[in-house]
Design a protein around this motif. Structure first.
Motif, PDB file in Angstrom:
ATOM      1  N   ASP A   1       0.874  -1.195   0.000  1.00 26.91           N
ATOM      2  CA  ASP A   1       0.000   0.000   0.000  1.00 26.91           C
ATOM      3  C   ASP A   1       0.897   1.226   0.000  1.00 26.91           C
ATOM      4  O   ASP A   1       1.853   1.300   0.767  1.00 26.91           O
ATOM      5  CB  ASP A   1      -0.911  -0.003   1.254  1.00 26.91           C
ATOM      6  CG  ASP A   1      -2.056   1.009   1.122  1.00 26.91           C
ATOM      7  OD1 ASP A   1      -1.845   2.094   0.524  1.00 26.91           O
ATOM      8  OD2 ASP A   1      -3.152   0.694   1.609  1.00 26.91           O
ATOM      9  N   ASP A   2       0.579   2.208  -0.866  1.00 25.63           N
ATOM     10  CA  ASP A   2       1.433   3.404  -0.940  1.00 25.63           C
ATOM     11  C   ASP A   2       1.218   4.326   0.247  1.00 25.63           C
ATOM     12  O   ASP A   2       1.996   5.237   0.480  1.00 25.63           O
ATOM     13  CB  ASP A   2       1.185   4.160  -2.254  1.00 25.63           C
ATOM     14  CG  ASP A   2      -0.258   4.570  -2.406  1.00 25.63           C
ATOM     15  OD1 ASP A   2      -1.150   3.770  -2.023  1.00 25.63           O
ATOM     16  OD2 ASP A   2      -0.508   5.686  -2.899  1.00 25.63           O
ATOM     17  N   GLU A   3       0.115   4.143   0.980  1.00 24.93           N
ATOM     18  CA  GLU A   3      -0.139   4.966   2.157  1.00 24.93           C
ATOM     19  C   GLU A   3       0.637   4.411   3.342  1.00 24.93           C
ATOM     20  O   GLU A   3       0.194   3.479   4.008  1.00 24.93           O
ATOM     21  CB  GLU A   3      -1.636   4.967   2.475  1.00 24.93           C
ATOM     22  CG  GLU A   3      -2.435   5.914   1.618  1.00 24.93           C
ATOM     23  CD  GLU A   3      -2.169   7.370   1.968  1.00 24.93           C
ATOM     24  OE1 GLU A   3      -1.933   7.647   3.172  1.00 24.93           O
ATOM     25  OE2 GLU A   3      -2.154   8.219   1.058  1.00 24.93           O
TER      26      GLU A   3
ATOM     27  N   PRO B   1       1.340   5.341   6.531  1.00 27.89           N
ATOM     28  CA  PRO B   1       0.771   5.214   7.880  1.00 27.89           C
ATOM     29  C   PRO B   1      -0.232   4.064   7.961  1.00 27.89           C
ATOM     30  O   PRO B   1      -0.241   3.308   8.938  1.00 27.89           O
ATOM     31  CB  PRO B   1       0.064   6.560   8.092  1.00 27.89           C
ATOM     32  CG  PRO B   1       0.708   7.492   7.159  1.00 27.89           C
ATOM     33  CD  PRO B   1       1.084   6.669   5.955  1.00 27.89           C
ATOM     34  N   PHE B   2      -1.056   3.957   6.932  1.00 26.35           N
ATOM     35  CA  PHE B   2      -2.067   2.902   6.945  1.00 26.35           C
ATOM     36  C   PHE B   2      -1.387   1.525   6.848  1.00 26.35           C
ATOM     37  O   PHE B   2      -1.751   0.567   7.531  1.00 26.35           O
ATOM     38  CB  PHE B   2      -3.038   3.109   5.780  1.00 26.35           C
ATOM     39  CG  PHE B   2      -4.159   2.115   5.759  1.00 26.35           C
ATOM     40  CD1 PHE B   2      -5.139   2.133   6.741  1.00 26.35           C
ATOM     41  CD2 PHE B   2      -4.214   1.129   4.775  1.00 26.35           C
ATOM     42  CE1 PHE B   2      -6.164   1.203   6.727  1.00 26.35           C
ATOM     43  CE2 PHE B   2      -5.227   0.202   4.763  1.00 26.35           C
ATOM     44  CZ  PHE B   2      -6.213   0.239   5.741  1.00 26.35           C
TER      45      PHE B   2
ATOM     46  N   ARG C   1       1.567   0.747   7.786  1.00 20.97           N
ATOM     47  CA  ARG C   1       2.210   0.411   9.068  1.00 20.97           C
ATOM     48  C   ARG C   1       1.181  -0.062  10.089  1.00 20.97           C
ATOM     49  O   ARG C   1       1.415  -0.969  10.875  1.00 20.97           O
ATOM     50  CB  ARG C   1       2.946   1.644   9.610  1.00 20.97           C
ATOM     51  CG  ARG C   1       4.221   1.953   8.854  1.00 20.97           C
ATOM     52  CD  ARG C   1       5.146   2.825   9.703  1.00 20.97           C
ATOM     53  NE  ARG C   1       4.512   4.092  10.048  1.00 20.97           N
ATOM     54  CZ  ARG C   1       4.573   5.184   9.281  1.00 20.97           C
ATOM     55  NH1 ARG C   1       5.245   5.150   8.143  1.00 20.97           N
ATOM     56  NH2 ARG C   1       3.973   6.289   9.647  1.00 20.97           N
ATOM     57  N   SER C   2      -0.036   0.559  10.029  1.00 18.13           N
ATOM     58  CA  SER C   2      -1.064   0.167  11.017  1.00 18.13           C
ATOM     59  C   SER C   2      -1.521  -1.269  10.767  1.00 18.13           C
ATOM     60  O   SER C   2      -1.810  -2.012  11.716  1.00 18.13           O
ATOM     61  CB  SER C   2      -2.243   1.149  10.961  1.00 18.13           C
ATOM     62  OG  SER C   2      -3.073   0.881   9.850  1.00 18.13           O
ATOM     63  N   LEU C   3      -1.554  -1.661   9.473  1.00 18.94           N
ATOM     64  CA  LEU C   3      -1.943  -3.040   9.168  1.00 18.94           C
ATOM     65  C   LEU C   3      -0.874  -4.029   9.657  1.00 18.94           C
ATOM     66  O   LEU C   3      -1.195  -5.090  10.213  1.00 18.94           O
ATOM     67  CB  LEU C   3      -2.146  -3.217   7.656  1.00 18.94           C
ATOM     68  CG  LEU C   3      -3.424  -2.589   7.078  1.00 18.94           C
ATOM     69  CD1 LEU C   3      -3.543  -2.934   5.604  1.00 18.94           C
ATOM     70  CD2 LEU C   3      -4.664  -3.075   7.830  1.00 18.94           C
TER      71      LEU C   3
ATOM     72  N   ARG D   1      -5.695   0.635  -5.840  1.00 17.66           N
ATOM     73  CA  ARG D   1      -5.319   1.890  -6.509  1.00 17.66           C
ATOM     74  C   ARG D   1      -3.967   2.352  -5.993  1.00 17.66           C
ATOM     75  O   ARG D   1      -3.832   2.699  -4.825  1.00 17.66           O
ATOM     76  CB  ARG D   1      -6.338   2.979  -6.156  1.00 17.66           C
ATOM     77  CG  ARG D   1      -7.466   3.122  -7.131  1.00 17.66           C
ATOM     78  CD  ARG D   1      -8.240   4.379  -6.808  1.00 17.66           C
ATOM     79  NE  ARG D   1      -9.519   4.380  -7.479  1.00 17.66           N
ATOM     80  CZ  ARG D   1      -9.644   4.806  -8.756  1.00 17.66           C
ATOM     81  NH1 ARG D   1      -8.615   5.257  -9.422  1.00 17.66           N
ATOM     82  NH2 ARG D   1     -10.832   4.776  -9.319  1.00 17.66           N
TER      83      ARG D   1
ATOM     84  N   PRO E   1      -0.336   4.661  -7.459  1.00 19.77           N
ATOM     85  CA  PRO E   1       0.256   5.350  -8.604  1.00 19.77           C
ATOM     86  C   PRO E   1       1.133   4.399  -9.406  1.00 19.77           C
ATOM     87  O   PRO E   1       1.630   3.414  -8.865  1.00 19.77           O
ATOM     88  CB  PRO E   1       1.074   6.470  -7.958  1.00 19.77           C
ATOM     89  CG  PRO E   1       1.220   6.105  -6.538  1.00 19.77           C
ATOM     90  CD  PRO E   1       0.123   5.176  -6.172  1.00 19.77           C
ATOM     91  N   ARG E   2       1.295   4.790 -10.672  1.00 18.87           N
ATOM     92  CA  ARG E   2       2.067   3.961 -11.602  1.00 18.87           C
ATOM     93  C   ARG E   2       1.482   2.546 -11.661  1.00 18.87           C
ATOM     94  O   ARG E   2       0.339   2.399 -12.093  1.00 18.87           O
ATOM     95  CB  ARG E   2       3.545   3.967 -11.208  1.00 18.87           C
ATOM     96  CG  ARG E   2       4.176   5.366 -11.392  1.00 18.87           C
ATOM     97  CD  ARG E   2       5.597   5.392 -10.916  1.00 18.87           C
ATOM     98  NE  ARG E   2       5.690   5.203  -9.487  1.00 18.87           N
ATOM     99  CZ  ARG E   2       5.541   6.190  -8.612  1.00 18.87           C
ATOM    100  NH1 ARG E   2       5.271   7.418  -9.042  1.00 18.87           N
ATOM    101  NH2 ARG E   2       5.651   5.979  -7.337  1.00 18.87           N
TER     102      ARG E   2
ATOM    103  N   LYS F   1     -12.270  -0.510   2.107  1.00 15.28           N
ATOM    104  CA  LYS F   1     -11.832   0.379   3.186  1.00 15.28           C
ATOM    105  C   LYS F   1     -12.969   1.323   3.558  1.00 15.28           C
ATOM    106  O   LYS F   1     -13.649   1.818   2.644  1.00 15.28           O
ATOM    107  CB  LYS F   1     -10.643   1.221   2.729  1.00 15.28           C
ATOM    108  CG  LYS F   1      -9.338   0.485   2.632  1.00 15.28           C
ATOM    109  CD  LYS F   1      -8.274   1.489   2.196  1.00 15.28           C
ATOM    110  CE  LYS F   1      -6.956   0.797   1.871  1.00 15.28           C
ATOM    111  NZ  LYS F   1      -5.975   1.757   1.340  1.00 15.28           N
ATOM    112  N   PRO F   2     -13.196   1.692   4.783  1.00 14.11           N
ATOM    113  CA  PRO F   2     -12.514   1.125   5.964  1.00 14.11           C
ATOM    114  C   PRO F   2     -13.159  -0.209   6.355  1.00 14.11           C
ATOM    115  O   PRO F   2     -14.359  -0.365   6.213  1.00 14.11           O
ATOM    116  CB  PRO F   2     -12.787   2.185   7.046  1.00 14.11           C
ATOM    117  CG  PRO F   2     -14.084   2.813   6.637  1.00 14.11           C
ATOM    118  CD  PRO F   2     -14.166   2.733   5.152  1.00 14.11           C
TER     119      PRO F   2
END
Lengths: 210, 601
Positions: A13-15, A17-18, A20-22, A61, A63-64, A109-110
Motif C-alpha cells: 500500500d502506498d499509504e 501510515p495505513f 504500518r497500522s496493518l 489503486r 500510482p504507476r 476500506k474502511p
C-alpha cells in the motif's frame, strides 16, 4: 522470525501510515508481516513463497503500477501468493475484475479488523493447500522426468488402462519389450499399479492422460 | 366741523355747483377759495366779498367756490375757475402747476405791509411749562392740519429745520389732523398732541369770538414782528388773489380794480397790489417742496427718471441674467442630484455584483470540493482507518497479554500523527470552502503553484505528478493577487488535466510552465489527454457548460472571471506536440521593490 515454516503476510500500500497500522495489527495476532510501499517495490523484492504459507494484501489503486497490474504479472509468473485486495469507495468494478482474475477476496476500506484478520487467515490456509498441491505436482514431475521418452510413453498408455499386448501393438514393439519397460517404470516411479501410475501422471499434468 | 350745519353744507356744495352751471348764461365769475378753516367758516368769511364784487362788476354774477388744496388744483386744471384765493404757499405751487398769476395780495387788519401778513403760531396748553422754544419740541408730538398747509405747517417746518429739528427725520412726531384747523386746537386741548401749529391770529380770533377760553393755550417761541398777533415764525406775504391761466386779461383787470376799491371787511382785511413772494419761493426752496421738490431727488433718481427705459431694459436684462443663472444653478443642482443618485445606484449594483460574484466563486469552490468528494473521503478515511487499526491492535495485544511498552509508544505516536493529518486535511478544506472577502497579496507565483499542487495531492489519493518548469527571473516573479482565488484557478486546471489523462490512462506528469510575457507572468498547464473536441472548445469558458456527469460547469467560467478580475486573460489551445491541451492564464507582474515591501508585511 520463527523458522522456515512460518507464514508470511505481504502488505502492499502506498499509504505508509495505513500500511504500518496493518502490519502492527497483523503482528498483534502473531503473524509475520512485511510491508511494501509500491507494486514495483514488491516485484523488486520478489520474495520466495514461504513454506508455511502466506498471502498478499494489495491496495487496488496505486500510482504507476496498480494492484490489478501486479496481480496480472504475478499470475503470469505463476506466483502461488493468494491475493486479498483492498479497495476504496466506488472501486467495486475494479474489485469484481480482481475477483475474476483469481483474487481470494476484497475488503472495502474502511474495514473491520476482525474481518481483515479472518480473511488473511483464510488466505494463508488456502496458500498452504496450494503449496502442498504445488509440491505434489512438482514431485510428480520430478519422478516422471526420471523416465526415458519411451518409458514415459509406455507409462501414459498403461495409465490409460491398456494391457501390455495392446501397448505392444500400438507402439509396434514386442510384448516382452513392453514388459521390461513396465518393470522399469514401476521401479522408477515407485508405483505398484496402473491406477497409481495414472494418479501420478495427473498430478504432474492434469491433462496428461488426454 | 361735525355740526349738523356743516353736514348740511357739505351736502349742499355739489348742488350749488350744479346751480352755478345752470346760471352760467349770466356770465358768472367763478372764484375758488381755499377753505382752510372749513366750508362753513369760509362761507361766513367770504360771503360779503362776493356781494361787494358783484356790485362792482355789472352784469357779472360772482360765485365763490370753496375747496380744499387738492380740489382747487383739480378745478383749475378742469378750467372750472376764473380766479382763486389761496395762501401764499399754495399759490406758489399752483403757479408752477397750472400757470395762475396773482393780481392782488390780501392785507390783514393791523398789517401795514402786504409782504408780511401770514405767519404761524405754535401753541401749547398753558400748563406745559416744558415747552418754551421750538427746540423744546424735540421728541414731542406736534399737530398740524396738513403737510401742504402753508401757514398751518410749512412755515413752522422751515423754522423747526432752522432750529435743528427735522420732522422728516422723526425728530418731531407730526400728527396731521386735516382741515379745519380747529382740529389742531382740539388735539392740543385733549392732550393728543403736545403742541399744535396754527395760522397766525387764529388763536386770538377764536378767543375773541369766545370759542376758546382765553389763556388756555399759549403761543411759544414768540417773535417780535409787525404782526398784531403772537407768532412763532417770520411773516410771509398775505393771501393771493390770482387769475387762472385762461382768464381774459380784461376780466382780470375789472376784478382787480373791484378788489382794490373794496373797503376792509369785517376782519379788517383788504386787498392790495401783489406783494413780493420771494420769501415764499425761498422757503419752498429751503424745504425742497412745491416747484423745488425736484431738488430732493438725488442725481440718481433724476437720472433714473430720464433714462428709465434704459434702466428698465437693463433691469430686465439683469433679471433675465439672474433668472438664467438661477435656472442654470437649479439645473446643475438637479444634475448633481441625479448624478449622485446614479452613482449611488451604481455602487449598489457593483456591491450586488461583487456579492454575486463572490457567491459564484464560493459555489465554484464547493463544486470543486464536490467533484473531488470521493477521493476526499478516501483521503480522510486513510488516517481514520489507521487510527482504528492501532487502537484495536492495542486492545488485542492487551487481551493476549502481549502489550509491550515499545508497541504502545509506537501505536500512540502513530495515532497522534494520523489524527493531526486528518485535522490538517479538514482545515484545508474548510479554509478553501469558507466564504471570504476579497484580498490582494503580493505572492511568488511559483510558490502559489507549489501550494496548489500540494493541495491537489492532498485531495486526491494517487493523484497526478505535477511538474513545475519555473522560467521566471529573480526580479519578475511576483504577482498581486488573492492567493486563494489563484489557487482555485490552478486547482481547477490541475483537476481538468488529471481528468483528461485519467480518460486515456496516461501516467505522464501534468506540466506547469511559468514564464514572463511582456509585463505579465504566464502560467501554462499542459496535460497529455486526447485534447479538446471542437464543439467543446467553443463553449469552454461558458458558465454551466460541462462534459462531466457530476460537474456543475462553473469551474472554467469562474476561473476566467477570477483571472480577468486580476487584470489577466485566459485561453485554451492544443498542446504542441500533441496530444493534449494547454490552458494558460496571465497575471500582471509587480515590481520587485513592491514585492519586497509587500513581503515584509
Amino acid at each position: 522470525m520463527a523458522g522456515k515454516d512460518v507464514p508470511v503476510i505481504h502488505v502492499v500500500d502506498d499509504e505508509a501510515p495505513f500500511r504500518r497500522s496493518l502490519l502492527f495489527l497483523l503482528e498483534s495476532m502473531g503473524w509475520t508481516a512485511v510491508g511494501h510501499e509500491s507494486a514495483e517495490a514488491f516485484m523488486q523484492a520478489a520474495p520466495a513463497f514461504p513454506a508455511g504459507g502466506g498471502c498478499l494484501v494489495l491496495d487496488i489503486r496505486m500510482p504507476r503500477l496498480s494492484g490489478l497490474e501486479l496481480q496480472r504479472r504475478l499470475q503470469a509468473g505463476g506466483s502461488p501468493f493468494p491475493i486479498i485486495f483492498m479497495t476504496g469507495h466506488g472501486d467495486v468494478e475494479l474489485a469484481v475484475q480482481a475477483m475474476k482474475a483469481g483474487a481470494i477476496d476484497f475488503l472495502q476500506k474502511p474495514f473491520k479488523d476482525q474481518l481483515f484478520l479472518d480473511t488473511v487467515e483464510r488466505a494463508v490456509h488456502i496458500s498452504c493447500e496450494r503449496y502442498l498441491e504445488t509440491r505434489r505436482h512438482q514431485e510428480a514431475q520430478q519422478v516422471l522426468e526420471r523416465l526415458s521418452v519411451r518409458e514415459r510413453e509406455v507409462a501414459r498408455l498403461l495409465a490409460q488402462g491398456l494391457a501390455n499386448k495392446e501397448v505392444a501393438r500400438l507402439l509396434k514393439i514386442s510384448d516382452n519389450t513392453v514388459h521390461v519397460h513396465r518393470q522399469h517404470v514401476m521401479e522408477k516411479t515407485g508405483t505398484g499399479s496402473a491406477a497409481e501410475l495414472a494418479r501420478l501422471i495427473l498430478r504432474a499434468d492434469p491433462g496428461g492422460l488426454d | 366741523m361735525n355740526s349738523p350745519a356743516a353736514r348740511f353744507f357739505r351736502r349742499l356744495f355739489p348742488a350749488m355747483l350744479l346751480l352755478a352751471a345752470a346760471v352760467q348764461a349770466q356770465e358768472s365769475v367763478r372764484i375758488g377759495v381755499l377753505a382752510w378753516q372749513g366750508l362753513e367758516e369760509a362761507e361766513v368769511h367770504w360771503s360779503s366779498l362776493a356781494g361787494q364784487l358783484e356790485k362792482r362788476l355789472p352784469g357779472k354774477r360772482v360765485e365763490l367756490i370753496h375747496t380744499d388744496l387738492a380740489g382747487m388744483a383739480a378745478a383749475l386744471r378742469a378750467r372750472e375757475l376764473d380766479f382763486v384765493m389761496t395762501n401764499p404757499g399754495h399759490y406758489v405751487m399752483l403757479e408752477a402747476e397750472t400757470g395762475i398769476s396773482r393780481i392782488a395780495t390780501q392785507v390783514g387788519s393791523g398789517f401795514a405791509d402786504p409782504a408780511h401778513v401770514v405767519g404761524s403760531a405754535v401753541v401749547v396748553r398753558r400748563e406745559r411749562q416744558d415747552i418754551r422754544s421750538l427746540e423744546d419740541l424735540r421728541g414731542k408730538r406736534l399737530a398740524a392740519v396738513s403737510p401742504d398747509a402753508f401757514g398751518g405747517y410749512q412755515v413752522i417746518w422751515a423754522e423747526l429745520r432752522r432750529a435743528g429739528l427735522d420732522p422728516e427725520r422723526g425728530q418731531v412726531a407730526l400728527q396731521f389732523t386735516d382741515f379745519p384747523m380747529a382740529r389742531v386746537i382740539d388735539a392740543v386741548r385733549k392732550g393728543e398732541a403736545d403742541a399744535g401749529v396754527l395760522r397766525a391770529c387764529l388763536l386770538e380770533y377764536l378767543e375773541r369770538e369766545g370759542v376758546l377760553p382765553p389763556g388756555e393755550l399759549q403761543v411759544v417761541a414768540v417773535r417780535s414782528t409787525s404782526s398784531p398777533c403772537q407768532v412763532s415764525s417770520p411773516l410771509y406775504p398775505g393771501w393771493a388773489f390770482a387769475a387762472a391761466a385762461g382768464t381774459p386779461p380784461a376780466l382780470a383787470r375789472d376784478v382787480l380794480l373791484a378788489l382794490l376799491s373794496l373797503a376792509p371787511d369785517a376782519t379788517g382785511s383788504s386787498w392790495s397790489v401783489p406783494a413780493d413772494y420771494h420769501a415764499v419761493y425761498a422757503l419752498f426752496r429751503e424745504l425742497q417742496i412745491g416747484p423745488y421738490a425736484v431738488l430732493r431727488e438725488t442725481a440718481w433718481s433724476s437720472l433714473a427718471r430720464r433714462y428709465w427705459p434704459w434702466l428698465v431694459g437693463l433691469l430686465c436684462l439683469m433679471l433675465a441674467g439672474g433668472a438664467y443663472t438661477l435656472h442654470v444653478e437649479h439645473l446643475v443642482q438637479r444634475r448633481t442630484r441625479e448624478l449622485s443618485r446614479a452613482l449611488d445606484e451604481r455602487h449598489r449594483l457593483e456591491a450586488t455584483l461583487q456579492a454575486g460574484q463572490q457567491q459564484m466563486e464560493h459555489l465554484s469552490r464547493l463544486s470543486i470540493l464536490g467533484e473531488l468528494a470521493g477521493t476526499l473521503a478516501h483521503e480522510l478515511n486513510q488516517p481514520l482507518a489507521a487510527i482504528g487499526n492501532y487502537a484495536r491492535s492495542l486492545l488485542r495485544r492487551q487481551q493476549r497479554d502481549q502489550l509491550s511498552a515499545s508497541a504502545l509508544q509506537q501505536a500512540a505516536e502513530e495515532i497522534a500523527g494520523e489524527s493531526e493529518r486528518a485535522a490538517g486535511i479538514l482545515a484545508g478544506i474548510r479554509a478553501f470552502a469558507r466564504k471570504r472577502a476579497r484580498v490582494r497579496e503580493i505572492c511568488d507565483m511559483a510558490e502559489l503553484v507549489r501550494e496548489a499542487a500540494g493541495l491537489m495531492r492532498g485531495m486526491t489519493a494517487g493523484g497526478p505528478k505535477i511538474e513545475l518548469l519555473d522560467a521566471l527571473p529573480e526580479q519578475q516573479r511576483h504577482v498581486c493577487v488573492d492567493p486563494l482565488q489563484i489557487q482555485q484557478v490552478l486547482l481547477n486546471l490541475f483537476k481538468n488535466a488529471w481528468d483528461a489523462q485519467q480518460g486515456v490512462h496516461v501516467e505522464a506528469p501534468i506540466e506547469v510552465t511559468l514564464q514572463v510575457v511582456d509585463t505579465t507572468c504566464r502560467i501554462a498547464v499542459r496535460d497529455h489527454g486526447v485534447g479538446l473536441a471542437p464543439e467543446v472548445d467553443a463553449h469552454l469558458f461558458e458558465a454551466f457548460f460541462t462534459t462531466k456527469p457530476e460537474g456543475l460547469g462553473l469551474g472554467l467560467s469562474i476561473c476566467k472571471t477570477i483571472v480577468e478580475a486580476h487584470a489577466g486573460e485566459m485561453q485554451a489551445l492544443p498542446a504542441a506536440p500533441g496530444p493534449g491541451t494547454v490552458f494558460w492564464f496571465s497575471l500582471p507582474l509587480v515590481a520587485a521593490g513592491a514585492a519586497a515591501s509587500g513581503e515584509e508585511k
